[in-house]
Design a protein around this motif. Structure first.
Motif, short mmCIF file in Angstrom:
data_model
loop_
_atom_site.label_atom_id
_atom_site.label_comp_id
_atom_site.label_asym_id
_atom_site.label_seq_id
_atom_site.Cartn_x
_atom_site.Cartn_y
_atom_site.Cartn_z
N MET A 1 5.50 -5.98 3.44
CA MET A 1 5.21 -7.09 2.56
C MET A 1 5.99 -6.93 1.26
O MET A 1 6.02 -5.86 0.68
N ASN A 2 6.61 -7.98 0.82
CA ASN A 2 7.32 -7.96 -0.45
C ASN A 2 6.47 -8.66 -1.50
O ASN A 2 6.20 -9.84 -1.40
N ALA A 3 6.05 -7.91 -2.49
CA ALA A 3 5.25 -8.47 -3.56
C ALA A 3 6.17 -9.09 -4.60
O ALA A 3 7.31 -8.63 -4.79
N GLN A 21 -1.80 1.09 2.25
CA GLN A 21 -1.11 0.47 3.37
C GLN A 21 -1.95 -0.64 3.99
O GLN A 21 -1.42 -1.69 4.35
N ALA A 22 -3.25 -0.43 4.14
CA ALA A 22 -4.12 -1.47 4.69
C ALA A 22 -4.13 -2.68 3.77
O ALA A 22 -4.15 -3.83 4.24
N LEU A 23 -4.10 -2.44 2.49
CA LEU A 23 -4.08 -3.53 1.51
C LEU A 23 -2.79 -4.33 1.62
O LEU A 23 -2.80 -5.56 1.60
N LEU A 24 -1.68 -3.64 1.78
CA LEU A 24 -0.38 -4.31 1.88
C LEU A 24 -0.23 -5.08 3.20
O LEU A 24 0.46 -6.09 3.25
N SER A 25 -0.87 -4.60 4.26
CA SER A 25 -0.73 -5.26 5.56
C SER A 25 -1.63 -6.48 5.71
O SER A 25 -1.40 -7.31 6.59
N ALA A 29 -5.42 -10.10 1.21
CA ALA A 29 -5.91 -9.10 0.26
C ALA A 29 -5.46 -9.40 -1.17
O ALA A 29 -4.41 -9.97 -1.41
N ASP A 30 -6.30 -8.97 -2.10
CA ASP A 30 -5.98 -9.08 -3.53
C ASP A 30 -5.17 -7.84 -3.90
O ASP A 30 -5.70 -6.73 -3.99
N GLY A 96 -6.91 0.03 -2.91
CA GLY A 96 -5.70 0.12 -3.71
C GLY A 96 -5.87 0.86 -5.02
O GLY A 96 -4.89 1.20 -5.67
N LEU A 97 -7.11 1.12 -5.42
CA LEU A 97 -7.37 1.83 -6.67
C LEU A 97 -7.26 3.33 -6.41
O LEU A 97 -8.07 3.90 -5.67
#
Length: 133
Positions: A1-3, A21-25, A29-30, A96-97
């Motif tokens: 994923m490109n933010a 990684q789970a957050l990025l996939s 997700a926020d 992500g924290l």
């Protein structure tokens, strides 16, 4: 994923349980928390260490939530508060924290309270320290 913004680099394996990684996939997700790069974290901690009033603390608390999605809770203990350790400073669990960040933010706020005890008194007063007197 490109933010659309620079994101925090991954922690070393086994050092953190932030589920980056789970957050990025997850496309739903926020990912605002990933804006907090190591350089930005250093700036945030320096800013938190120089709080000047309860209003300043509340403003930073609001900005943390708006910009990064971090929910910060600061409350006095239900028991007697004799030292700054009696004031609870907690960050809500959030994917992500980073574990180190979750420890560093309350520590920076405590250092600020040590430098400016009137902020600690204002926190206690806002939670009813002097009610009934």
């Amino acid at each position: 994923m490109n933010a659309p913004f620079p994101i925090r680099k991954e922690c070393p394996p086994g050092a953190c349980v932030c589920n980056r990684q789970a957050l990025l996939s997850d496309p739903q997700a926020d990912i605002r928390i990933l804006k907090l790069t190591r350089e930005e974290e250093s700036r945030l901690l320096a800013r938190l260490e120089t709080l000047s009033s309860l209003a300043d603390l509340k403003k930073m608390e609001s900005r943390l939530h708006e910009q990064l999605g971090i929910v910060l809770t600061i409350t006095p203990s239900i028991h007697e508060v004799r030292t700054l350790r009696g004031i609870s400073i907690q960050l809500q669990e959030q994917p992500g924290l980073c574990r180190k960040t979750k420890q560093a933010i309350p520590a920076a706020i405590r250092r600020s309270l040590e430098k400016s005890p009137d902020i600690a008194y204002a926190i206690l007063d806002a939670h009813g320290l002097w009610d009934g007197t």
